[in-house]
Scaffold this active site. Sequence first.
Site, PDB file in Angstrom:
ATOM      1  N   GLU A   1       0.788  -1.072   0.028  1.00  0.00           N
ATOM      2  CA  GLU A   1       0.052   0.103  -0.031  1.00  0.00           C
ATOM      3  C   GLU A   1       0.807   1.215   0.078  1.00  0.00           C
ATOM      4  O   GLU A   1       1.774   1.412   0.802  1.00  0.00           O
ATOM      5  CB  GLU A   1      -0.992   0.087   1.283  1.00  0.00           C
TER       6      GLU A   1
ATOM      7  N   CYS B   1       5.266  -4.569  17.191  1.00  0.00           N
ATOM      8  CA  CYS B   1       4.912  -3.676  18.205  1.00  0.00           C
ATOM      9  C   CYS B   1       3.233  -4.097  18.842  1.00  0.00           C
ATOM     10  O   CYS B   1       2.468  -4.412  17.636  1.00  0.00           O
ATOM     11  CB  CYS B   1       4.763  -2.299  17.435  1.00  0.00           C
TER      12      CYS B   1
ATOM     13  N   SER C   1      11.086   6.461   8.889  1.00  0.00           N
ATOM     14  CA  SER C   1      10.986   6.376  10.408  1.00  0.00           C
ATOM     15  C   SER C   1      11.525   4.866  10.709  1.00  0.00           C
ATOM     16  O   SER C   1      11.259   3.878  10.047  1.00  0.00           O
ATOM     17  CB  SER C   1       9.621   6.202  10.411  1.00  0.00           C
TER      18      SER C   1
ATOM     19  N   GLY D   1       6.294  -2.141   7.114  1.00  0.00           N
ATOM     20  CA  GLY D   1       7.585  -2.680   7.253  1.00  0.00           C
ATOM     21  C   GLY D   1       8.570  -1.662   8.002  1.00  0.00           C
ATOM     22  O   GLY D   1       8.221  -0.794   8.350  1.00  0.00           O
ATOM     23  N   GLU D   2       9.703  -2.258   8.191  1.00  0.00           N
ATOM     24  CA  GLU D   2      10.787  -1.721   9.050  1.00  0.00           C
ATOM     25  C   GLU D   2      11.823  -1.435   7.904  1.00  0.00           C
ATOM     26  O   GLU D   2      12.850  -2.221   7.724  1.00  0.00           O
ATOM     27  CB  GLU D   2      11.274  -2.501   9.975  1.00  0.00           C
TER      28      GLU D   2
ATOM     29  N   SER E   1      10.476   5.896  16.213  1.00  0.00           N
ATOM     30  CA  SER E   1       9.106   5.744  17.040  1.00  0.00           C
ATOM     31  C   SER E   1       9.523   5.452  18.369  1.00  0.00           C
ATOM     32  O   SER E   1      10.088   4.295  18.833  1.00  0.00           O
ATOM     33  CB  SER E   1       8.618   4.515  16.377  1.00  0.00           C
ATOM     34  N   LEU E   2       9.330   6.143  19.114  1.00  0.00           N
ATOM     35  CA  LEU E   2       9.747   6.150  20.656  1.00  0.00           C
ATOM     36  C   LEU E   2       8.490   5.705  21.160  1.00  0.00           C
ATOM     37  O   LEU E   2       8.592   4.562  22.131  1.00  0.00           O
ATOM     38  CB  LEU E   2       9.947   7.794  21.314  1.00  0.00           C
ATOM     39  N   ASN E   3       7.152   6.179  21.273  1.00  0.00           N
ATOM     40  CA  ASN E   3       5.875   5.470  21.922  1.00  0.00           C
ATOM     41  C   ASN E   3       6.120   5.112  23.416  1.00  0.00           C
ATOM     42  O   ASN E   3       5.054   4.504  23.860  1.00  0.00           O
ATOM     43  CB  ASN E   3       5.894   4.137  21.151  1.00  0.00           C
TER      44      ASN E   3
ATOM     45  N   CYS F   1       5.596  -7.183   8.517  1.00  0.00           N
ATOM     46  CA  CYS F   1       6.607  -6.392   9.431  1.00  0.00           C
ATOM     47  C   CYS F   1       7.010  -7.532  10.611  1.00  0.00           C
ATOM     48  O   CYS F   1       6.296  -8.018  11.024  1.00  0.00           O
ATOM     49  CB  CYS F   1       6.221  -5.121  10.041  1.00  0.00           C
TER      50      CYS F   1
ATOM     51  N   CYS G   1      -2.764   5.081  10.278  1.00  0.00           N
ATOM     52  CA  CYS G   1      -1.792   4.264  10.731  1.00  0.00           C
ATOM     53  C   CYS G   1      -2.271   3.001  11.480  1.00  0.00           C
ATOM     54  O   CYS G   1      -3.061   3.064  12.365  1.00  0.00           O
ATOM     55  CB  CYS G   1      -0.770   5.134  11.529  1.00  0.00           C
TER      56      CYS G   1
ATOM     57  N   CYS H   1       2.987   8.088   1.412  1.00  0.00           N
ATOM     58  CA  CYS H   1       3.548   7.281   2.523  1.00  0.00           C
ATOM     59  C   CYS H   1       3.912   6.152   1.903  1.00  0.00           C
ATOM     60  O   CYS H   1       2.776   5.564   1.285  1.00  0.00           O
ATOM     61  CB  CYS H   1       2.637   7.128   3.479  1.00  0.00           C
TER      62      CYS H   1
ATOM     63  N   CYS I   1       0.108  -2.322  16.796  1.00  0.00           N
ATOM     64  CA  CYS I   1       0.193  -2.081  15.303  1.00  0.00           C
ATOM     65  C   CYS I   1      -0.493  -3.466  14.836  1.00  0.00           C
ATOM     66  O   CYS I   1      -0.230  -4.546  14.977  1.00  0.00           O
ATOM     67  CB  CYS I   1       1.408  -1.957  14.769  1.00  0.00           C
TER      68      CYS I   1
ATOM     69  N   ASN J   1      -4.666   4.655  16.349  1.00  0.00           N
ATOM     70  CA  ASN J   1      -5.731   4.130  15.460  1.00  0.00           C
ATOM     71  C   ASN J   1      -6.141   2.612  15.726  1.00  0.00           C
ATOM     72  O   ASN J   1      -5.547   1.741  15.705  1.00  0.00           O
ATOM     73  CB  ASN J   1      -5.367   4.208  14.047  1.00  0.00           C
TER      74      ASN J   1
HETATM   75  N1  SAH Z   1       8.440   0.383  11.108  1.00  0.00           N
HETATM   76  C1  SAH Z   1       8.651   1.734  11.163  1.00  0.00           C
HETATM   77  C2  SAH Z   1       7.775   2.457  10.210  1.00  0.00           C
HETATM   78  C3  SAH Z   1       6.421   2.155  10.013  1.00  0.00           C
HETATM   79  S1  SAH Z   1       5.376   2.177  11.342  1.00  0.00           S
HETATM   80  C4  SAH Z   1       8.582   2.459  12.472  1.00  0.00           C
HETATM   81  O1  SAH Z   1       8.112   1.417  13.589  1.00  0.00           O
HETATM   82  O2  SAH Z   1       8.812   3.452  12.742  1.00  0.00           O
HETATM   83  C5  SAH Z   1       4.976   4.004  11.216  1.00  0.00           C
HETATM   84  C6  SAH Z   1       4.670   4.709  12.675  1.00  0.00           C
HETATM   85  O3  SAH Z   1       3.189   4.396  12.787  1.00  0.00           O
HETATM   86  C7  SAH Z   1       5.318   4.309  13.897  1.00  0.00           C
HETATM   87  O4  SAH Z   1       5.590   5.340  14.433  1.00  0.00           O
HETATM   88  C8  SAH Z   1       4.272   3.649  14.562  1.00  0.00           C
HETATM   89  O5  SAH Z   1       4.629   3.571  16.247  1.00  0.00           O
HETATM   90  C9  SAH Z   1       3.220   4.057  14.322  1.00  0.00           C
HETATM   91  N2  SAH Z   1       1.866   2.994  14.655  1.00  0.00           N
HETATM   92  C10 SAH Z   1       1.862   1.877  14.235  1.00  0.00           C
HETATM   93  N3  SAH Z   1       0.462   1.376  14.496  1.00  0.00           N
HETATM   94  C11 SAH Z   1      -0.256   2.268  15.049  1.00  0.00           C
HETATM   95  C12 SAH Z   1      -1.406   2.688  15.396  1.00  0.00           C
HETATM   96  N4  SAH Z   1      -2.264   1.450  15.238  1.00  0.00           N
HETATM   97  N5  SAH Z   1      -1.982   3.950  15.491  1.00  0.00           N
HETATM   98  C13 SAH Z   1      -1.080   4.838  15.544  1.00  0.00           C
HETATM   99  N6  SAH Z   1       0.220   4.854  15.072  1.00  0.00           N
HETATM  100  C14 SAH Z   1       0.628   3.557  14.874  1.00  0.00           C
END
Ligand code: SAH
Length: 393
Positions: free
Chosen positions: A73, A148, A225, A195-196, A250-252, A144, A371, A137, A151, A328
């Site tokens: 996508e 996480c 990212s 993906g990463e 992506s800190l989170n 992936c 996302c 995007c 996700c 999301n």
């Molecule tokens: N693998 C890479 C890039 C893809 S994810 C990474 O981790 O950075 C892109 C971004 O979307 C990341 O910051 C991730 O934390 C965020 N993300 C993943 N699932 C999500 C969700 N359900 N809602 C909001 N953000 C999300």
Amino acid sequence: MGEPAWRGRQLAEAIYHQHFTEISKITTLSKSLRQKLAAEGWQVGRPEIVQTFQSADGTERSLVQGGDGLTVETVWMPEGDDGETGDEDDMDNPESLGTPSSRLPSGAKAGLHAPQPASIHSQGPRPEGRHQRATLCVSSQVGCAINCAFCLTARLGFQRDLSAGEIAGQVVALLDRHDVEVGRDRVNLVFMGMGEPFLNYDNFMAAVRLLVREVGLSAQRMTVSTSGIVPGIERFAQELAEFRPRLAISLNAPNDALRDELMPINRKWPIAAVVDAVRRVQLRPHERITFEYVLLGGVNDRVEDASQIARLLRKTGLPVKVNLITWNPGPGIDYSLPQPEAVEAFRQTLVNAEIPAYVRKSRGRDIYAACGQLKRTVDITPKQLPPCVCRSR
Ligand code: SAH
């Protein structure tokens, strides 16, 4: 194949500038080489857009198909998603997009045989002289491996790496579809799809070089990212500025304990290791490192979490900004949305601590392009391969 390097340039010229879609027609290559390439199963041309979904907010999600029929996508967000807000050099200057005007010839459309919905140009014709502004995007892998907890793409597991041509091809196909004129229109690329990217490092960087050299885009208008793949960040730090996108991490989570839970990759490369690697990147003047933070209601969205992040980021001494993303939701994923007041209080806490912080717009939720939502589409259209999880708020 034992061919000299300049053959690669000839091929790139034929594919990206002359838009050849058949090897047999590339007469700059010798007949025997063309036959050899064809016999080995090589193909040229751009990937096909096989399906598109339009969101009420203008976001458009495309399924882009590679040679083996797999689709990924790619999400087009007109007007962007505010992800680049706060980038100091994000001036409203179409010339800063890339090298001088290199319009994609309309002949390039020949490669797209997909049914085109009537609403492609749902924004209506562009007024004369106006340039478009959009964020694209892009996916780097099918599925992936990072896993996480919040996700949906993680639920698909890892399927395969995309080739450099497939990564760059998503961009070329979408620029073409939207009649983008590089040099006039302002398109930001975010490698934040499925993906990463740093686990597919060579192909990802080869795609960036193709996009800079052959398509004329500027690496300064690209952001990659990563979930924090330290060896990838270290390699990235060695790249020439011309070909180095901006970096987002992506800190989170505000600390290792919570990050271990949300992002298991943290057990391998904890926050301090990621920050140390990031420090090696030689930033351009005014460039900042973006830290992304998905807000999960009641999990990581407290004001204390924001204070902890502020302390952590200030201690790094790096020029940073924080992009806050409201989570999301997706089926089977047991988190809740943050309250709007919590999001604002979080942002304000960071800003009060002199950390620039922005809330990214949610884009394309109605078509599962936001996302983390895209896997749901797979359930709706089971014949399609898993689409990317794209940050498209
Ligand atoms: N693998 C890479 C890039 C893809 S994810 C990474 O981790 O950075 C892109 C971004 O979307 C990341 O910051 C991730 O934390 C965020 N993300 C993943 N699932 C999500 C969700 N359900 N809602 C909001 N953000 C999300």
